[in-house]
Design an enzyme around this catalytic site. Structure first.
Site, short mmCIF file in Angstrom:
data_model
loop_
_atom_site.label_atom_id
_atom_site.label_comp_id
_atom_site.label_asym_id
_atom_site.label_seq_id
_atom_site.Cartn_x
_atom_site.Cartn_y
_atom_site.Cartn_z
N THR A 1 0.87 -1.17 0.00
CA THR A 1 0.00 0.00 0.00
C THR A 1 0.91 1.22 0.00
O THR A 1 1.65 1.43 0.97
CB THR A 1 -0.89 0.02 1.26
OG1 THR A 1 -1.64 -1.19 1.30
CG2 THR A 1 -1.85 1.20 1.22
N LYS B 1 -7.90 1.46 -3.17
CA LYS B 1 -7.57 1.02 -1.80
C LYS B 1 -7.75 2.17 -0.80
O LYS B 1 -8.38 2.01 0.24
CB LYS B 1 -6.13 0.50 -1.77
CG LYS B 1 -5.52 0.34 -0.40
CD LYS B 1 -5.65 -1.04 0.15
CE LYS B 1 -5.18 -1.10 1.59
NZ LYS B 1 -5.35 -2.35 2.23
N LYS C 1 -1.95 4.90 8.62
CA LYS C 1 -1.13 4.97 7.40
C LYS C 1 -2.02 5.19 6.17
O LYS C 1 -1.77 6.06 5.35
CB LYS C 1 -0.33 3.67 7.23
CG LYS C 1 0.42 3.60 5.90
CD LYS C 1 1.03 2.25 5.59
CE LYS C 1 1.56 2.27 4.15
NZ LYS C 1 2.14 1.01 3.73
P1 NAD Z 1 6.22 -5.69 7.18
O1 NAD Z 1 6.89 -4.50 7.79
O2 NAD Z 1 5.96 -6.89 8.01
O3 NAD Z 1 7.03 -6.17 5.87
C1 NAD Z 1 7.73 -5.31 5.02
C2 NAD Z 1 9.08 -5.97 4.75
O4 NAD Z 1 9.80 -5.20 3.78
C3 NAD Z 1 9.97 -6.09 5.99
O5 NAD Z 1 10.28 -7.44 6.25
C4 NAD Z 1 11.22 -5.27 5.62
O6 NAD Z 1 12.44 -5.84 6.11
C5 NAD Z 1 11.18 -5.36 4.10
N1 NAD Z 1 11.97 -4.31 3.45
C6 NAD Z 1 12.04 -3.01 3.74
N2 NAD Z 1 12.89 -2.39 2.90
C7 NAD Z 1 13.37 -3.34 2.06
C8 NAD Z 1 14.28 -3.32 0.98
N3 NAD Z 1 14.87 -2.19 0.59
N4 NAD Z 1 14.55 -4.48 0.35
C9 NAD Z 1 13.96 -5.64 0.74
N5 NAD Z 1 13.07 -5.71 1.76
C10 NAD Z 1 12.79 -4.58 2.41
O7 NAD Z 1 4.84 -5.12 6.58
P2 NAD Z 1 3.56 -5.98 6.11
O8 NAD Z 1 2.56 -6.00 7.21
O9 NAD Z 1 4.02 -7.22 5.47
O10 NAD Z 1 2.96 -4.97 5.01
C11 NAD Z 1 3.51 -4.87 3.71
C12 NAD Z 1 2.62 -3.92 2.90
O11 NAD Z 1 1.30 -4.44 2.85
C13 NAD Z 1 2.51 -2.52 3.47
O12 NAD Z 1 2.53 -1.59 2.42
C14 NAD Z 1 1.16 -2.53 4.19
O13 NAD Z 1 0.57 -1.26 4.26
C15 NAD Z 1 0.38 -3.47 3.29
N6 NAD Z 1 -0.74 -4.16 3.95
C16 NAD Z 1 -0.56 -4.73 5.18
C17 NAD Z 1 -1.63 -5.38 5.79
C18 NAD Z 1 -1.46 -6.03 7.16
O14 NAD Z 1 -2.48 -6.42 7.75
N7 NAD Z 1 -0.25 -6.22 7.65
C19 NAD Z 1 -2.87 -5.41 5.17
C20 NAD Z 1 -3.03 -4.85 3.90
C21 NAD Z 1 -1.94 -4.20 3.32
#
Ligand code: NAD
Length: 291
Positions: free
Chosen positions: A87, A162, A237
């Site tokens: 997102t 979204k 967010k």
């Molecule tokens: P998260 O923080 O668990 O995962 C993100 C990952 O990206 C981390 O493991 C981090 O180490 C990695 N990362 C950061 N910079 C990086 C780079 N340069 N290279 C490689 N990896 C890198 O977050 P999440 O909960 O998995 O969410 C991911 C996305 O999905 C976000 O944009 C969030 O808004 C969206 N989202 C999350 C949910 C939820 O319930 N968690 C629901 C819908 C949407």
């Protein structure tokens, strides 16, 4: 398909696992998170992207997406698809798509709803932006990771859908919680309030499917001490992204603005961080009109 997967966090890891379990050849990279078993560990984003038919990114925000895209686009093969399921702000989604298309790649932005549970169960909903050809190429992957994918339009349209949806969600949750709080003060039983509103014109997803009052309506995070579910800081967010987009497009969104301010206060000053976004109800409960 050969798939590169960058960002193996809470959402990315189970999504990558589902793709691997369906028989795809998945190479994953994350700066810190471990690579789940069944996914090949790549040494860098560029290595995961090299030779892949589709590179999927699942990252925290638009700035990180832009940085990762700049690294991986030169490594990607002509005709392959950069599929971002994070997102992020609409502008970053469009900028990354433009950059990808300039080097004869396809780009699809496809944020998800359904949360960690949906990612693990393969029941996410994808809202996609990009060309018909790009959407067609990644649609079989949506079928594995989710239960529904809507092609919303050109690049950025997935992110737009979204944040509009989640702006409604944030505003509606607040409205539902403040109505319960008013009902309490008026001595109206919460169950009676639910029985009336859930079948009247005030009904909504937040009331009917995710009722913020414990013990009322179907099971929801309210029945589990407001453990997320959908965390308040993630709602914040998305609300902030809605306001960034409203600012950039000169849209008047007063309720979205008010919801953003309220969730910011809740998360940053009032201990709401780590609670489900329906914990707005106990927040209101504790307060008086002037509070
Ligand atoms: P998260 O923080 O668990 O995962 C993100 C990952 O990206 C981390 O493991 C981090 O180490 C990695 N990362 C950061 N910079 C990086 C780079 N340069 N290279 C490689 N990896 C890198 O977050 P999440 O909960 O998995 O969410 C991911 C996305 O999905 C976000 O944009 C969030 O808004 C969206 N989202 C999350 C949910 C939820 O319930 N968690 C629901 C819908 C949407």
């Amino acid at each position: 398909m050969k798939i590169g997967f960058i960002g193996l966090g809470n959402m990315g890891a189970p999504m990558a696992l589902n793709l691997a379990a369906a028989g795809h050849d998945v190479s994953g990279f994350d700066l810190t998170a471990p690579c789940p078993e069944g996914v090949k560990k790549a040494a860098s984003g560029a290595e995961a992207a090299k030779g892949a038919d589709v590179v999927l990114t699942m990252l925290p925000n638009g700035a990180i997406l832009r940085a990762v895209a700049a690294e991986i686009i030169p490594a990607m093969s002509v005709g392959s698809v950069l599929l971002d399921c994070s997102t992020v702000d609409v502008e970053s989604a469009r900028a990354v798509a433009e950059q990808a298309e300039a080097t004869q790649l396809m780009a699809v932005d496809a944020p998800v709803s359904g949360g960690i549970g949906g990612a693990a169960a393969g029941t996410l909903t994808f809202m996609a932006g990009g060309t018909e050809a790009g959407f067609a190429k990644v649609n079989p992957l949506f079928d594995i990771m989710g239960q529904k994918a809507v092609h919303c339009g050109a690049s950025g349209a997935g992110q737009a859908a979204k944040i509009c949806n989640n702006m409604i969600l944030g505003v509606t949750m607040i409205a539902t919680c403040e109505a319960f709080s008013l009902a309490d003060k008026l001595g109206l039983d919460r169950q009676k309030m639910f029985d009336v509103v859930s079948t009247s014109s005030g009904y909504s997803w937040t009331m009917n499917a995710y009722c913020p009052a414990p013990g009322v309506g179907p099971q929801s995070p309210a029945d589990n001490d407001y453990k997320p579910g959908f965390a308040s800081e993630l709602m914040l967010k998305d609300l902030r992204l809605s306001q960034q987009a409203a600012e950039a497009s000169d849209a008047d969104t007063p309720m979205g603005k008010a919801a953003t301010e309220l969730y910011a206060k809740f998360v940053e000053e009032e201990g709401g961080q780590g609670t489900d976004f329906s914990a707005m109800l106990p927040r209101f409960e504790k307060r008086a009109r002037s509070g």
